[in-house]
Design a protein around this motif. Structure first.
Motif, PDB file in Angstrom:
ATOM      1  N   GLU A   3       0.805  -1.216   0.000  1.00  0.00           N
ATOM      2  CA  GLU A   3       0.000   0.000   0.000  1.00  0.00           C
ATOM      3  C   GLU A   3       0.838   1.267   0.000  1.00  0.00           C
ATOM      4  N   ILE A   4       0.388   2.206  -0.832  1.00  0.00           N
ATOM      5  CA  ILE A   4       0.912   3.563  -0.797  1.00  0.00           C
ATOM      6  C   ILE A   4      -0.132   4.402  -0.072  1.00  0.00           C
ATOM      7  N   LEU A   5       0.287   5.084   0.972  1.00  0.00           N
ATOM      8  CA  LEU A   5      -0.611   5.966   1.712  1.00  0.00           C
ATOM      9  C   LEU A   5      -0.639   7.328   1.024  1.00  0.00           C
ATOM     10  N   GLY A  71       5.018   3.381   0.977  1.00  0.00           N
ATOM     11  CA  GLY A  71       5.363   4.678   0.411  1.00  0.00           C
ATOM     12  C   GLY A  71       4.294   5.673   0.811  1.00  0.00           C
ATOM     13  N   LEU A  72       4.622   6.971   0.735  1.00  0.00           N
ATOM     14  CA  LEU A  72       3.715   8.009   1.217  1.00  0.00           C
ATOM     15  C   LEU A  72       3.674   9.186   0.260  1.00  0.00           C
ATOM     16  N   LYS A 106      11.729   4.446   2.988  1.00  0.00           N
ATOM     17  CA  LYS A 106      10.525   4.342   2.151  1.00  0.00           C
ATOM     18  C   LYS A 106      10.438   5.564   1.242  1.00  0.00           C
ATOM     19  N   PRO A 107       9.886   5.418   0.031  1.00  0.00           N
ATOM     20  CA  PRO A 107       9.764   6.578  -0.854  1.00  0.00           C
ATOM     21  C   PRO A 107       8.618   7.494  -0.432  1.00  0.00           C
ATOM     22  N   GLY A 108       8.822   8.791  -0.600  1.00  0.00           N
ATOM     23  CA  GLY A 108       7.802   9.780  -0.277  1.00  0.00           C
ATOM     24  C   GLY A 108       7.721  10.835  -1.361  1.00  0.00           C
ATOM     25  N   ALA A 109       6.553  11.458  -1.489  1.00  0.00           N
ATOM     26  CA  ALA A 109       6.335  12.504  -2.475  1.00  0.00           C
ATOM     27  C   ALA A 109       5.287  13.469  -1.928  1.00  0.00           C
ATOM     28  N   ALA A 191       8.627   2.931  -7.503  1.00  0.00           N
ATOM     29  CA  ALA A 191       9.798   2.986  -6.608  1.00  0.00           C
ATOM     30  C   ALA A 191       9.585   2.101  -5.387  1.00  0.00           C
ATOM     31  N   ALA A 192       8.393   2.154  -4.795  1.00  0.00           N
ATOM     32  CA  ALA A 192       8.099   1.335  -3.623  1.00  0.00           C
ATOM     33  C   ALA A 192       8.180  -0.148  -3.960  1.00  0.00           C
ATOM     34  N   ALA A 193       7.657  -0.520  -5.124  1.00  0.00           N
ATOM     35  CA  ALA A 193       7.696  -1.924  -5.550  1.00  0.00           C
ATOM     36  C   ALA A 193       9.141  -2.386  -5.732  1.00  0.00           C
ATOM     37  N   SER A 194       9.962  -1.542  -6.330  1.00  0.00           N
ATOM     38  CA  SER A 194      11.382  -1.881  -6.528  1.00  0.00           C
ATOM     39  C   SER A 194      12.093  -2.041  -5.205  1.00  0.00           C
TER      40      SER A 194
END
Length: 198
Positions: A3-5, A71-72, A106-109, A191-194
């Motif tokens: 899950e991406i929040l 990821g967020l 974790k990736p964030g944006a 990116a999160a999947a990688s």
């Protein structure tokens, strides 16, 4: 499913619509799912109590939502070149997660909406990046290979999607803004999947 929040505060609905577009982009990536969450408004006079379930829109976020995400994406309307106090109030409650490193790696944006073209969108995006960096997150923006950045006459920045809402906050998202939101969602989920596979 990982899950991406997609966590946001929205007063007039534009930031909420951006969040939905980002969620659409997230879900274009196989094995990834978007979790939409919002934060309640806060009182300027004293700490007010909101119902635990909002009247409309996404449910309110909890620290468990943040801990569980891979990821967020963080979104807020622009308030004098900064994130809205309601989102900042929630982010300030994440100290226990910072202590444990729950978001590290974790990736964030980030994404934002503002009423004027030069109303501080980029500084708002940066203001949201700062706590994510303190949490040890890997910050993603939008590359210029997303060609909407080159020709948009509405919102859009390399720091993250933005929306020009107009002085009455009623302008709908433009096609370019929608595409950039979906592109960010897809980029974040990829990116999160990688990182999950590494």
């Amino acid at each position: 499913m990982a899950e991406i929040l997609v966590l946001y505060y929205s007063r007039y609905g534009a930031t909420a619509e951006m969040a939905k577009q980002i969620a659409r982009g997230v879900e274009k990536v196989p094995g990834m799912e978007a979790r939409l969450r919002s934060v309640p408004a806060i009182s300027t006079v004293c700490e007010a109590t909101e119902e635990s379930i909002p009247d409309k829109g996404a449910p309110y976020a909890t620290l468990d939502d943040i801990t569980a995400c891979t990821g967020l994406a963080l979104g807020s309307p622009t308030r004098f070149g900064n994130m809205a106090a309601s989102l900042k109030y929630f982010i300030d409650s994440t100290g226990p997660l910072w202590l444990t490193g729950a978001l590290a790696g974790k990736p964030g944006a980030v994404f934002t909406s503002a009423s004027s073209m030069h109303g501080g969108q980029e500084t708002t995006l940066i203001s949201m990046m700062l706590p994510l960096m303190h949490h040890g997150m890997l910050i993603l923006g939008l590359p210029y290979s997303e060609t909407e950045l080159l020709h948009t006459t509405t919102g859009g920045t390399p720091y993250g999607p933005s929306h020009l809402a107009g002085t009455d906050s009623k302008l709908p998202l433009s096609d370019d803004e929608k595409k950039l939101c979906r592109a960010l969602g897809k980029r974040l989920a990829t990116a999160a999947a990688s990182l999950c596979q590494a």
